[in-house]
Write a protein that holds these residues in place. Structure first.
Motif, PDB file in Angstrom:
ATOM      1  N   GLU A  78       0.855  -1.185   0.000  1.00 50.22           N
ATOM      2  CA  GLU A  78       0.000   0.000   0.000  1.00 50.22           C
ATOM      3  C   GLU A  78       0.891   1.236   0.000  1.00 50.22           C
ATOM      4  O   GLU A  78       1.979   1.218   0.567  1.00 50.22           O
ATOM      5  N   PRO A  79       0.416   2.315  -0.595  1.00 56.64           N
ATOM      6  CA  PRO A  79      -0.818   2.480  -1.361  1.00 56.64           C
ATOM      7  C   PRO A  79      -0.737   1.780  -2.715  1.00 56.64           C
ATOM      8  O   PRO A  79       0.346   1.488  -3.209  1.00 56.64           O
ATOM      9  N   TYR A  82       0.852   3.284  -6.960  1.00 57.21           N
ATOM     10  CA  TYR A  82       1.665   4.429  -6.576  1.00 57.21           C
ATOM     11  C   TYR A  82       3.010   4.327  -7.298  1.00 57.21           C
ATOM     12  O   TYR A  82       3.819   3.446  -7.004  1.00 57.21           O
ATOM     13  N   ALA A 168      -2.070  15.814  -2.434  1.00 56.27           N
ATOM     14  CA  ALA A 168      -2.535  14.432  -2.326  1.00 56.27           C
ATOM     15  C   ALA A 168      -1.749  13.668  -1.273  1.00 56.27           C
ATOM     16  O   ALA A 168      -2.309  12.811  -0.564  1.00 56.27           O
ATOM     17  N   THR A 169      -0.472  13.963  -1.136  1.00 52.50           N
ATOM     18  CA  THR A 169       0.348  13.313  -0.108  1.00 52.50           C
ATOM     19  C   THR A 169      -0.125  13.707   1.276  1.00 52.50           C
ATOM     20  O   THR A 169      -0.221  12.860   2.186  1.00 52.50           O
ATOM     21  N   TRP A 172      -3.315  11.855   2.061  1.00 50.03           N
ATOM     22  CA  TRP A 172      -3.066  10.444   2.376  1.00 50.03           C
ATOM     23  C   TRP A 172      -2.501  10.288   3.784  1.00 50.03           C
ATOM     24  O   TRP A 172      -2.919   9.407   4.532  1.00 50.03           O
ATOM     25  N   ARG A 173      -1.561  11.141   4.157  1.00 50.52           N
ATOM     26  CA  ARG A 173      -0.960  11.034   5.485  1.00 50.52           C
ATOM     27  C   ARG A 173      -1.958  11.336   6.598  1.00 50.52           C
ATOM     28  O   ARG A 173      -1.908  10.741   7.676  1.00 50.52           O
ATOM     29  N   GLY A 176      -5.434   8.656   5.103  1.00 44.60           N
ATOM     30  CA  GLY A 176      -5.282   7.345   4.475  1.00 44.60           C
ATOM     31  C   GLY A 176      -5.951   7.249   3.118  1.00 44.60           C
ATOM     32  O   GLY A 176      -5.903   6.197   2.469  1.00 44.60           O
ATOM     33  N   GLN A 177      -6.573   8.342   2.656  1.00 43.76           N
ATOM     34  CA  GLN A 177      -7.251   8.348   1.361  1.00 43.76           C
ATOM     35  C   GLN A 177      -6.248   8.650   0.250  1.00 43.76           C
ATOM     36  O   GLN A 177      -5.454   9.582   0.345  1.00 43.76           O
ATOM     37  N   VAL A 178      -6.305   7.848  -0.803  1.00 46.25           N
ATOM     38  CA  VAL A 178      -5.430   8.045  -1.954  1.00 46.25           C
ATOM     39  C   VAL A 178      -6.253   8.618  -3.105  1.00 46.25           C
ATOM     40  O   VAL A 178      -7.279   8.047  -3.484  1.00 46.25           O
ATOM     41  N   GLU A 179      -5.811   9.729  -3.646  1.00 46.11           N
ATOM     42  CA  GLU A 179      -6.475  10.332  -4.801  1.00 46.11           C
ATOM     43  C   GLU A 179      -5.852   9.795  -6.079  1.00 46.11           C
ATOM     44  O   GLU A 179      -4.622   9.742  -6.205  1.00 46.11           O
ATOM     45  N   ALA A 216      -1.739   7.252  -8.804  1.00 45.53           N
ATOM     46  CA  ALA A 216      -1.883   8.003  -7.554  1.00 45.53           C
ATOM     47  C   ALA A 216      -1.273   9.389  -7.745  1.00 45.53           C
ATOM     48  O   ALA A 216      -0.077   9.515  -8.049  1.00 45.53           O
TER      49      ALA A 216
END
Length: 298
Positions: A78-79, A82, A168-169, A172-173, A176-179, A216
């Motif tokens: 994960e992610p 990426y 986006a980073t 995510w941090r 936890g959502q990834v665009e 990602a």
């Protein structure tokens, strides 16, 4: 020649990568074959161009290993989807470690074949990994800061992508959502590759079910800052490049080849970038050149 395949798992820093070993059908149990790690373009899975080239190499008498990078295809990590040059370089290094101890592989004759974007990842690994005795790069995508600006809309286009990636980073941090955006699209200008790229959009070619067609957004900063051309002076590994003036970033291939420190050869053939992924005569020309290169260097 008929080819045999085996599914394997490769440990890579806590993630288990799924791979395939391609063998000549007549390989004896006690054989020690020259062995090659084969990798493909960015965002792809092994069932695309990697397996095609691995099968051709096995037909030529080589043991060939393909795998899904962490976060892609059947591999853990994960992610997902990426495109991290840093992580993919580590996965290539760990694939070489796997091959070095594989029962049918000759640990003293390990090579690497890379198509398109993974050429840069493979090159960076080869700069410090003496176990890689020979390297072949097919239609290599090799860029530096100047080429990045030329490709991605100048300073403003690069800035916009980097800022989007940084946002986006942060998301995510914090959540936890990834665009994601599409990796390839003929209709969405926000896609990582926007245009009528038939290989990726044709179900009879690269648009296979195993490929997620996602990018990602937080990968942009790392990708745009990646400069594999800078490591060329550190590479002593005998290196072959097969490219075309009609394929992607030929100037990057020229710059990289010029700066290589070791034995080197560049072959200019014909075909567009995606022809080297699955179409003749581009694939045959590349395979013939690679087989001759490995025969003399492994």
């Amino acid at each position: 020649m008929t080819v045999r395949t085996r599914t394997v798992t490769i440990p890579s820093e806590g993630a288990t990568l799924t791979g395939e070993v391609f063998l000549p059908a007549d390989a004896a149990d006690g054989a020690r074959l020259p062995a090659v790690v084969v990798t493909g373009s960015w965002t792809t899975v092994r069932q695309q161009m990697s397996n095609l080239y691995a099968r051709h190499l096995a037909e030529q008498g080589y043991l060939a290993l393909t795998f899904d990078f962490r976060g892609y295809g059947d591999s853990e990590g994960e992610p997902r989807d990426y495109e991290s040059p840093e992580l993919k370089i580590r996965d290539i290094h760990n694939a070489v470690t796997f091959l070095a101890s594989y029962p049918l592989a000759d640990s003293g004759r390990i090579g690497a074949l890379a198509v398109c974007a993974s050429s840069g990842y493979t090159a960076v690994n080869a700069a410090t990994d003496a176990r890689v005795r020979s390297m072949a790069l097919i239609a290599p995508w090799l860029h530096d800061a100047d080429l990045v600006q030329a490709i991605y809309g100048g300073p403003e286009g690069v800035r916009q992508r980097i800022e989007a990636g940084e946002r986006a980073t942060t998301l995510w941090r914090e959540t936890g959502q990834v665009e994601y955006v599409p990796a390839v699209s003929a209709t969405d200008p926000g896609a990582a590759m926007y245009g009528p790229f038939d290989y990726y959009l044709d179900c009879d070619r690269g648009a296979i079910p195993q490929w997620g067609n996602r990018f990602a957004i937080m990968a942009w900063p790392g990708w745009l800052a990646f400069d594999p051309i800078a490591v060329a002076p550190e590479i002593q590994t005998p290196t072959l490049l097969v490219h075309s003036e009609d394929a992607a970033v030929p100037d990057g291939a020229r710059r990289f080849h010029a700066d290589l420190a070791g034995a080197k050869q560049i072959i200019w053939t014909t075909g567009e970038q995606f022809d080297f992924y699955d179409r003749e005569p581009a694939v045959k020309a590349a395979v013939d050149a690679v087989a001759a290169h490995f025969a003399s260097t492994l």
